[in-house]
Design a protein around this motif. Structure first.
Motif, PDB file in Angstrom:
ATOM      1  N   THR A 102      16.029 123.140 -36.849  1.00 45.41           N
ATOM      2  CA  THR A 102      17.354 123.808 -36.666  1.00 45.41           C
ATOM      3  C   THR A 102      16.940 125.029 -35.349  1.00 45.41           C
ATOM      4  O   THR A 102      15.952 125.615 -35.480  1.00 45.41           O
ATOM      5  CB  THR A 102      17.843 124.638 -37.513  1.00 45.41           C
ATOM      6  N   VAL A 103      17.552 124.735 -34.331  1.00 47.26           N
ATOM      7  CA  VAL A 103      17.382 125.567 -32.926  1.00 47.26           C
ATOM      8  C   VAL A 103      18.391 126.481 -32.803  1.00 47.26           C
ATOM      9  O   VAL A 103      19.498 126.261 -33.171  1.00 47.26           O
ATOM     10  CB  VAL A 103      17.072 124.553 -32.076  1.00 47.26           C
ATOM     11  N   SER A 104      18.025 127.528 -32.013  1.00 46.50           N
ATOM     12  CA  SER A 104      18.885 128.449 -31.595  1.00 46.50           C
ATOM     13  C   SER A 104      18.733 128.070 -29.759  1.00 46.50           C
ATOM     14  O   SER A 104      17.543 128.429 -29.259  1.00 46.50           O
ATOM     15  CB  SER A 104      18.722 129.954 -31.739  1.00 46.50           C
ATOM     16  N   VAL A 105      19.693 128.012 -29.175  1.00 41.25           N
ATOM     17  CA  VAL A 105      19.902 127.690 -27.636  1.00 41.25           C
ATOM     18  C   VAL A 105      20.821 128.355 -27.017  1.00 41.25           C
ATOM     19  O   VAL A 105      21.843 128.513 -27.430  1.00 41.25           O
ATOM     20  CB  VAL A 105      19.585 126.130 -27.270  1.00 41.25           C
ATOM     21  N   CYS A 106      20.598 128.368 -25.627  1.00 46.36           N
ATOM     22  CA  CYS A 106      21.836 128.673 -24.587  1.00 46.36           C
ATOM     23  C   CYS A 106      21.578 127.377 -23.862  1.00 46.36           C
ATOM     24  O   CYS A 106      20.726 126.712 -23.662  1.00 46.36           O
ATOM     25  CB  CYS A 106      21.220 130.071 -23.632  1.00 46.36           C
ATOM     26  N   TYR A 107      23.088 126.868 -23.440  1.00 42.06           N
ATOM     27  CA  TYR A 107      23.204 125.590 -22.500  1.00 42.06           C
ATOM     28  C   TYR A 107      24.283 125.674 -21.922  1.00 42.06           C
ATOM     29  O   TYR A 107      25.138 126.400 -21.987  1.00 42.06           O
ATOM     30  CB  TYR A 107      23.218 124.583 -23.846  1.00 42.06           C
ATOM     31  N   THR A 151      12.745 125.988 -20.981  1.00 47.38           N
ATOM     32  CA  THR A 151      13.856 125.853 -20.428  1.00 47.38           C
ATOM     33  C   THR A 151      13.938 124.433 -19.719  1.00 47.38           C
ATOM     34  O   THR A 151      13.013 123.957 -19.169  1.00 47.38           O
ATOM     35  CB  THR A 151      14.341 126.904 -19.043  1.00 47.38           C
ATOM     36  N   VAL A 152      14.711 123.488 -20.275  1.00 46.33           N
ATOM     37  CA  VAL A 152      14.633 122.130 -20.044  1.00 46.33           C
ATOM     38  C   VAL A 152      16.162 121.456 -19.409  1.00 46.33           C
ATOM     39  O   VAL A 152      17.268 122.353 -19.480  1.00 46.33           O
ATOM     40  CB  VAL A 152      14.319 121.244 -21.177  1.00 46.33           C
ATOM     41  N   ALA A 153      15.988 120.527 -18.725  1.00 43.98           N
ATOM     42  CA  ALA A 153      17.216 119.877 -18.299  1.00 43.98           C
ATOM     43  C   ALA A 153      17.081 118.334 -18.611  1.00 43.98           C
ATOM     44  O   ALA A 153      16.087 117.967 -18.674  1.00 43.98           O
ATOM     45  CB  ALA A 153      17.281 120.051 -16.528  1.00 43.98           C
ATOM     46  N   VAL A 154      18.392 118.063 -18.809  1.00 40.20           N
ATOM     47  CA  VAL A 154      18.569 116.519 -19.166  1.00 40.20           C
ATOM     48  C   VAL A 154      19.564 115.832 -18.585  1.00 40.20           C
ATOM     49  O   VAL A 154      20.678 116.555 -18.532  1.00 40.20           O
ATOM     50  CB  VAL A 154      18.691 116.306 -20.621  1.00 40.20           C
ATOM     51  N   ALA A 155      19.493 114.803 -18.126  1.00 35.55           N
ATOM     52  CA  ALA A 155      20.499 113.804 -17.887  1.00 35.55           C
ATOM     53  C   ALA A 155      20.344 112.678 -18.438  1.00 35.55           C
ATOM     54  O   ALA A 155      19.612 111.876 -18.239  1.00 35.55           O
ATOM     55  CB  ALA A 155      20.236 113.427 -16.189  1.00 35.55           C
ATOM     56  N   MET A 156      21.540 112.535 -19.196  1.00 37.89           N
ATOM     57  CA  MET A 156      21.661 111.560 -20.326  1.00 37.89           C
ATOM     58  C   MET A 156      22.920 110.641 -19.995  1.00 37.89           C
ATOM     59  O   MET A 156      23.768 110.781 -19.421  1.00 37.89           O
ATOM     60  CB  MET A 156      21.914 112.100 -21.622  1.00 37.89           C
ATOM     61  N   THR A 157      22.340 109.463 -20.341  1.00 38.25           N
ATOM     62  CA  THR A 157      23.382 108.207 -20.260  1.00 38.25           C
ATOM     63  C   THR A 157      24.521 108.537 -21.298  1.00 38.25           C
ATOM     64  O   THR A 157      24.226 109.128 -22.365  1.00 38.25           O
ATOM     65  CB  THR A 157      22.805 106.835 -20.584  1.00 38.25           C
ATOM     66  N   SER A 158      25.557 107.672 -20.966  1.00 39.81           N
ATOM     67  CA  SER A 158      26.535 107.927 -22.009  1.00 39.81           C
ATOM     68  C   SER A 158      26.296 107.505 -23.493  1.00 39.81           C
ATOM     69  O   SER A 158      26.834 108.017 -24.470  1.00 39.81           O
ATOM     70  CB  SER A 158      27.510 107.011 -21.541  1.00 39.81           C
ATOM     71  N   ALA A 159      25.348 106.297 -23.588  1.00 46.43           N
ATOM     72  CA  ALA A 159      24.806 105.705 -24.758  1.00 46.43           C
ATOM     73  C   ALA A 159      24.069 107.076 -25.353  1.00 46.43           C
ATOM     74  O   ALA A 159      24.226 107.125 -26.823  1.00 46.43           O
ATOM     75  CB  ALA A 159      24.053 104.828 -24.731  1.00 46.43           C
ATOM     76  N   THR A 176      27.975 110.284 -17.432  1.00 44.93           N
ATOM     77  CA  THR A 176      26.796 110.857 -17.575  1.00 44.93           C
ATOM     78  C   THR A 176      26.779 112.134 -17.764  1.00 44.93           C
ATOM     79  O   THR A 176      27.656 112.990 -17.196  1.00 44.93           O
ATOM     80  CB  THR A 176      25.800 110.447 -16.330  1.00 44.93           C
ATOM     81  N   LEU A 177      25.909 112.914 -18.555  1.00 43.18           N
ATOM     82  CA  LEU A 177      26.075 114.252 -18.919  1.00 43.18           C
ATOM     83  C   LEU A 177      24.742 114.923 -18.434  1.00 43.18           C
ATOM     84  O   LEU A 177      23.790 114.303 -18.441  1.00 43.18           O
ATOM     85  CB  LEU A 177      26.383 114.506 -20.283  1.00 43.18           C
ATOM     86  N   VAL A 178      24.890 116.030 -17.975  1.00 44.09           N
ATOM     87  CA  VAL A 178      23.657 116.696 -17.566  1.00 44.09           C
ATOM     88  C   VAL A 178      23.777 118.104 -18.407  1.00 44.09           C
ATOM     89  O   VAL A 178      24.699 118.889 -18.271  1.00 44.09           O
ATOM     90  CB  VAL A 178      23.778 117.292 -16.041  1.00 44.09           C
ATOM     91  N   PHE A 179      22.667 118.474 -19.032  1.00 48.29           N
ATOM     92  CA  PHE A 179      22.559 119.828 -19.792  1.00 48.29           C
ATOM     93  C   PHE A 179      21.429 120.705 -19.283  1.00 48.29           C
ATOM     94  O   PHE A 179      20.340 120.166 -18.867  1.00 48.29           O
ATOM     95  CB  PHE A 179      22.472 119.611 -21.077  1.00 48.29           C
TER      96      PHE A 179
END
Length: 187
Positions: A102-107, A151-159, A176-179
């Motif tokens: 279980t994580v605590s994040v800012c995003y 601190t990480v970034a992700v570019a994710m496919t729709s899947a 596509t979503l980017v976080f």
């Protein structure tokens, strides 16, 4: 408050309500100077991006957050990726985050189709706590195996995001979503 952006498609009380997924402070390893807030100030203009990614279409440039500024995600739309990409912007020095944590994040979540921010704990000024098994696969891939404090970034496919869309957040099927994510703690 709901976890519309990063919750799994199946709405469950644990995945949709931050109050239902908070962990007791004594069980969380804190690695941030103020784990109870996310910076709301925009980043300084003119800074270099920490990650640039040309996509199958468009591109994205991400500058991670600091202790005093929110991240910046610039999208040349429409942006899409053929496979989910994860990049560590700043490596943390805390323990490795297991996939069962279980994580605590800012995003901040940005839609690659149009570059719009569809959800941001930075805008709300407060982190969100959730179990990694209660979020979309791309969010799990971004955080699992990282060190607390990263601190990480992700570019994710729709899947790996919302293959059927998420109308309440303005996410259409195929988007596509980017976080940009700062990992504050894990338990």
């Amino acid at each position: 408050m709901t976890l519309t952006a990063c919750g799994s498609e199946a709405e469950t009380p644990a995945a949709s309500s931050t109050s239902a997924i908070k962990t007791a402070p004594s069980t969380v390893t804190q690695m941030s100077t103020d784990a109870n807030s996310c910076p709301t100030t925009p980043p300084a203009a003119g800074g270099a991006a920490e990650w640039t990614l040309p996509g199958a279409t468009g591109s994205v440039a991400v500058t991670g957050s600091t202790d005093t500024a929110a991240p910046l995600v610039n999208v040349t739309a429409p942006f899409s990726v053929a496979e989910t990409q994860v990049h560590t912007l700043v490596a943390g020095s805390g323990p490795v985050v297991p996939g069962t944590a279980t994580v605590s994040v800012c995003y901040m979540g940005v839609n690659g189709r149009d570059g719009s921010v569809f959800d941001s704990s930075y805008q709300r000024g407060e982190p969100v706590d959730f179990p990694l098994n209660g979020v979309v696969p791309g969010f799990q891939k971004a955080i699992t195996g990282q060190n607390v404090g990263s601190t990480v970034a992700v570019a994710m496919t729709s899947a790996d995001g919302y293959p059927n869309g998420q109308p309440a957040a303005g996410i259409q099927p195929g988007d596509t979503l980017v976080f940009a994510i700062k990992i504050l703690s894990a338990s």
